[in-house]
Structure formats: C-alpha cells, structure tokens
Design a protein around this motif. Structure first.
Motif, PDB file in Angstrom:
ATOM      1  N   LEU A 199      45.466  46.167  59.099  1.00 12.22           N
ATOM      2  CA  LEU A 199      44.788  45.116  58.350  1.00 12.22           C
ATOM      3  C   LEU A 199      43.535  44.657  59.091  1.00 12.22           C
ATOM      4  O   LEU A 199      43.593  44.282  60.261  1.00 12.22           O
ATOM      5  N   ALA A 200      42.394  44.687  58.389  1.00 16.84           N
ATOM      6  CA  ALA A 200      41.117  44.394  59.036  1.00 16.84           C
ATOM      7  C   ALA A 200      40.331  43.276  58.372  1.00 16.84           C
ATOM      8  O   ALA A 200      39.338  42.817  58.931  1.00 16.84           O
ATOM      9  N   GLY A 201      40.762  42.812  57.188  1.00 17.39           N
ATOM     10  CA  GLY A 201      39.977  41.762  56.543  1.00 17.39           C
ATOM     11  C   GLY A 201      40.397  41.517  55.105  1.00 17.39           C
ATOM     12  O   GLY A 201      41.461  41.963  54.652  1.00 17.39           O
ATOM     13  N   HIS A 202      39.533  40.839  54.394  1.00 20.60           N
ATOM     14  CA  HIS A 202      39.798  40.393  53.033  1.00 20.60           C
ATOM     15  C   HIS A 202      38.496  40.423  52.250  1.00 20.60           C
ATOM     16  O   HIS A 202      37.422  40.126  52.789  1.00 20.60           O
ATOM     17  N   ALA A 203      38.590  40.814  50.973  1.00 22.44           N
ATOM     18  CA  ALA A 203      37.435  40.765  50.079  1.00 22.44           C
ATOM     19  C   ALA A 203      37.934  40.312  48.715  1.00 22.44           C
ATOM     20  O   ALA A 203      39.036  40.694  48.291  1.00 22.44           O
ATOM     21  N   VAL A 204      37.156  39.505  48.024  1.00 21.94           N
ATOM     22  CA  VAL A 204      37.630  38.935  46.762  1.00 21.94           C
ATOM     23  C   VAL A 204      36.493  38.795  45.754  1.00 21.94           C
ATOM     24  O   VAL A 204      35.361  38.464  46.107  1.00 21.94           O
ATOM     25  N   LEU A 205      36.818  39.090  44.504  1.00 20.54           N
ATOM     26  CA  LEU A 205      35.973  38.769  43.363  1.00 20.54           C
ATOM     27  C   LEU A 205      36.675  37.650  42.615  1.00 20.54           C
ATOM     28  O   LEU A 205      37.846  37.785  42.256  1.00 20.54           O
ATOM     29  N   LYS A 206      35.986  36.530  42.367  1.00 17.58           N
ATOM     30  CA  LYS A 206      36.649  35.386  41.752  1.00 17.58           C
ATOM     31  C   LYS A 206      35.771  34.746  40.684  1.00 17.58           C
ATOM     32  O   LYS A 206      34.589  35.044  40.571  1.00 17.58           O
ATOM     33  N   ASN A 207      36.415  33.864  39.914  1.00 20.56           N
ATOM     34  CA  ASN A 207      35.742  33.170  38.809  1.00 20.56           C
ATOM     35  C   ASN A 207      35.239  34.146  37.758  1.00 20.56           C
ATOM     36  O   ASN A 207      34.154  33.973  37.181  1.00 20.56           O
ATOM     37  N   VAL A 208      36.041  35.177  37.515  1.00 19.36           N
ATOM     38  CA  VAL A 208      35.706  36.152  36.477  1.00 19.36           C
ATOM     39  C   VAL A 208      36.152  35.597  35.127  1.00 19.36           C
ATOM     40  O   VAL A 208      37.271  35.107  34.980  1.00 19.36           O
ATOM     41  N   ALA A 209      35.271  35.664  34.134  1.00 14.84           N
ATOM     42  CA  ALA A 209      35.610  35.168  32.795  1.00 14.84           C
ATOM     43  C   ALA A 209      34.911  36.020  31.746  1.00 14.84           C
ATOM     44  O   ALA A 209      33.712  36.301  31.879  1.00 14.84           O
ATOM     45  N   PRO A 210      35.630  36.450  30.714  1.00 19.08           N
ATOM     46  CA  PRO A 210      35.002  37.254  29.655  1.00 19.08           C
ATOM     47  C   PRO A 210      33.801  36.517  29.056  1.00 19.08           C
ATOM     48  O   PRO A 210      33.872  35.342  28.720  1.00 19.08           O
ATOM     49  N   GLY A 211      32.679  37.222  28.953  1.00 14.64           N
ATOM     50  CA  GLY A 211      31.475  36.636  28.376  1.00 14.64           C
ATOM     51  C   GLY A 211      30.603  35.899  29.368  1.00 14.64           C
ATOM     52  O   GLY A 211      29.457  35.580  29.060  1.00 14.64           O
ATOM     53  N   SER A 212      31.120  35.630  30.558  1.00 12.02           N
ATOM     54  CA  SER A 212      30.319  34.945  31.569  1.00 12.02           C
ATOM     55  C   SER A 212      29.491  35.954  32.353  1.00 12.02           C
ATOM     56  O   SER A 212      30.026  36.964  32.810  1.00 12.02           O
ATOM     57  N   PRO A 213      28.196  35.710  32.553  1.00 10.84           N
ATOM     58  CA  PRO A 213      27.374  36.646  33.307  1.00 10.84           C
ATOM     59  C   PRO A 213      27.557  36.520  34.812  1.00 10.84           C
ATOM     60  O   PRO A 213      27.059  37.353  35.561  1.00 10.84           O
TER      61      PRO A 213
ATOM     62  N   GLY B 205      30.181  41.438  30.267  1.00 11.75           N
ATOM     63  CA  GLY B 205      28.941  40.679  30.376  1.00 11.75           C
ATOM     64  C   GLY B 205      28.535  40.303  31.788  1.00 11.75           C
ATOM     65  O   GLY B 205      27.561  39.565  31.966  1.00 11.75           O
ATOM     66  N   LEU B 206      29.233  40.806  32.804  1.00  9.53           N
ATOM     67  CA  LEU B 206      28.895  40.439  34.185  1.00  9.53           C
ATOM     68  C   LEU B 206      27.572  41.060  34.606  1.00  9.53           C
ATOM     69  O   LEU B 206      27.402  42.280  34.575  1.00  9.53           O
ATOM     70  N   THR B 207      26.625  40.222  34.997  1.00  9.82           N
ATOM     71  CA  THR B 207      25.317  40.709  35.447  1.00  9.82           C
ATOM     72  C   THR B 207      24.907  40.114  36.787  1.00  9.82           C
ATOM     73  O   THR B 207      23.911  40.541  37.370  1.00  9.82           O
ATOM     74  N   ARG B 208      25.652  39.139  37.292  1.00  9.39           N
ATOM     75  CA  ARG B 208      25.216  38.408  38.479  1.00  9.39           C
ATOM     76  C   ARG B 208      26.411  38.062  39.369  1.00  9.39           C
ATOM     77  O   ARG B 208      27.415  37.527  38.900  1.00  9.39           O
TER      78      ARG B 208
END
Length: 211
Positions: free
Chosen positions: A103-117, A154-157
């Motif tokens: 185990l060397a670390g952690h990475a996360v994608l959060k606050n994902v919502a359909p239609g939100s850029p 719709g994720l662009t950012r």
C-alpha cells in the motif's frame, strides 16, 4: 447509481526507478496497514479527517464502498507492485504470479453527479513511498479514467484543492496539468489555512488499462 459498468482497477506501468502501480477499490484487508500509515504526522497535517486505529480504518473503508455504490465517490487504494526478488520489496509477501504488493497511497474522484460538468480529485502518498513518483502517476491515471468514464454524463472539469502550504501537492498538481486557478479562504477549525484550487479540463486520448 451508475448505469454502466465502471472499470475499478487501473494499471500504471513501472518506470526505470519505481515499480508499477495498481489503483483498486479499498478492501477490509487494508485496514491494519491503513491505520499504520495514518500515524505519519506529515500526512495527518494536511488531511481533514483522522483514522486513529484499525476500527476507524474499517469505518472509513466502508464509507468509500458506500460512495462507490452510490456512484458519487470513487476511492482507490494505490498499491506498488513488483515481482519477487526486487530489492526494496524483499520483505513483502508475494501474491499470484510472484507479484508483491504494498500500500502506497490513496486517490479519489468525488462529487460526481450526472449532468454536472465538475467533479473533484484528491490524493495522498504514504511516507515510505514518497519520492518515487507515486502521486503524479496515480493522479494522471485517475484523471484519464475520470474523463473517459464520465464524459457521457457531462464531466468536463476536474478540480483539485489543497492547503496553500502543501507545496508538494502543488507540484504534483502542476506536473499533471492542473493549473492553479484560485484560492479558498481559511475556514477554521477544519481548514485553518487558505487553500489552492487547481483545475484541469477534459483531455483526449486513450484512457488507462483495466487490470
């Protein structure tokens, strides 16, 4: 809830100086080593939450699983992988095909919502793994995966936020083409110092490989 199959294991190739990485969902078996990593004072300094012991680690891992099931938070354990016999992996038990994982670390994608850029990414690196390019390689893989996976929603950012005094995190963000685009005012006690906001817009090209 996600309506399509989402790849949840991302491979990052080895470099001339560092082993390959695997980004995978957190597992209950990670609880003990995770609690050990959280004893690092430098790590705790920049995080807004704490994991005091193995029970706390199990709770945190359960939260990550619920976020993945809900489809709004995708947390990955970042694992270094090397074949048995590699010098700096000699004390670690080998798994299938003689591959050692640590185990060397952690990475996360959060606050994902359909239609939100917009969505947000975050990461940290274990003390023993710093200086081997773990954070930038993991972030680059996570970024490519996020845009490839959620473009249809719709994720662009993607935004990345860190404390203003976390210069190492700032370097990682800039190395991965997350431009410094703003600041957030301090909000004690959870956020005692100003924050930096980095931004990256959708990229093109091939995404990460599935494991």
């Amino acid at each position: 809830m996600p309506t399509h199959v989402i790849i949840d294991r991302l491979e990052v190739p080895a470099t001339a100086t560092a082993p390959a990485l695997l980004l995978r969902p957190w597992e209950e078996a990670d609880a003990a080593p995770l609690a050990e990593l959280y004893r690092d004072e430098a790590l705790r300094r920049f995080l807004s939450h704490s994991i005091p012991d193995e029970a706390g680690a199990l709770d945190w891992i359960a939260q990550q699983r619920r976020g993945r099931e809900a489809g709004d938070r995708f947390a990955f354990a970042v694992v270094e992988r090397a074949h048995a016999g590699t010098a700096d992996q000699a004390d670690r038990p080998a798994g299938p095909a003689g591959v050692r994982e640590h185990l060397a670390g952690h990475a996360v994608l959060k606050n994902v919502a359909p239609g939100s850029p917009r969505a947000e990414v975050g990461y940290w690196t274990a003390a023993h793994a710093r200086g081997r390019g773990v954070a930038p390689r993991a972030l680059a893989s996570l970024t490519a995966w996020a845009f490839a996976t959620f473009a249809a929603q719709g994720l662009t950012r993607l935004e990345l936020v860190h404390r203003a005094d976390n210069t190492a995190s700032c370097r990682v963000a800039l190395k991965c083409a997350y431009e410094l685009t703003g600041t957030l005012p301090a909000a004690p006690p959870a956020h005692p110092l100003d924050g930096h906001v980095h931004t990256r817009t959708r990229i093109t090209g091939a995404g990460p490989r599935s494991a």
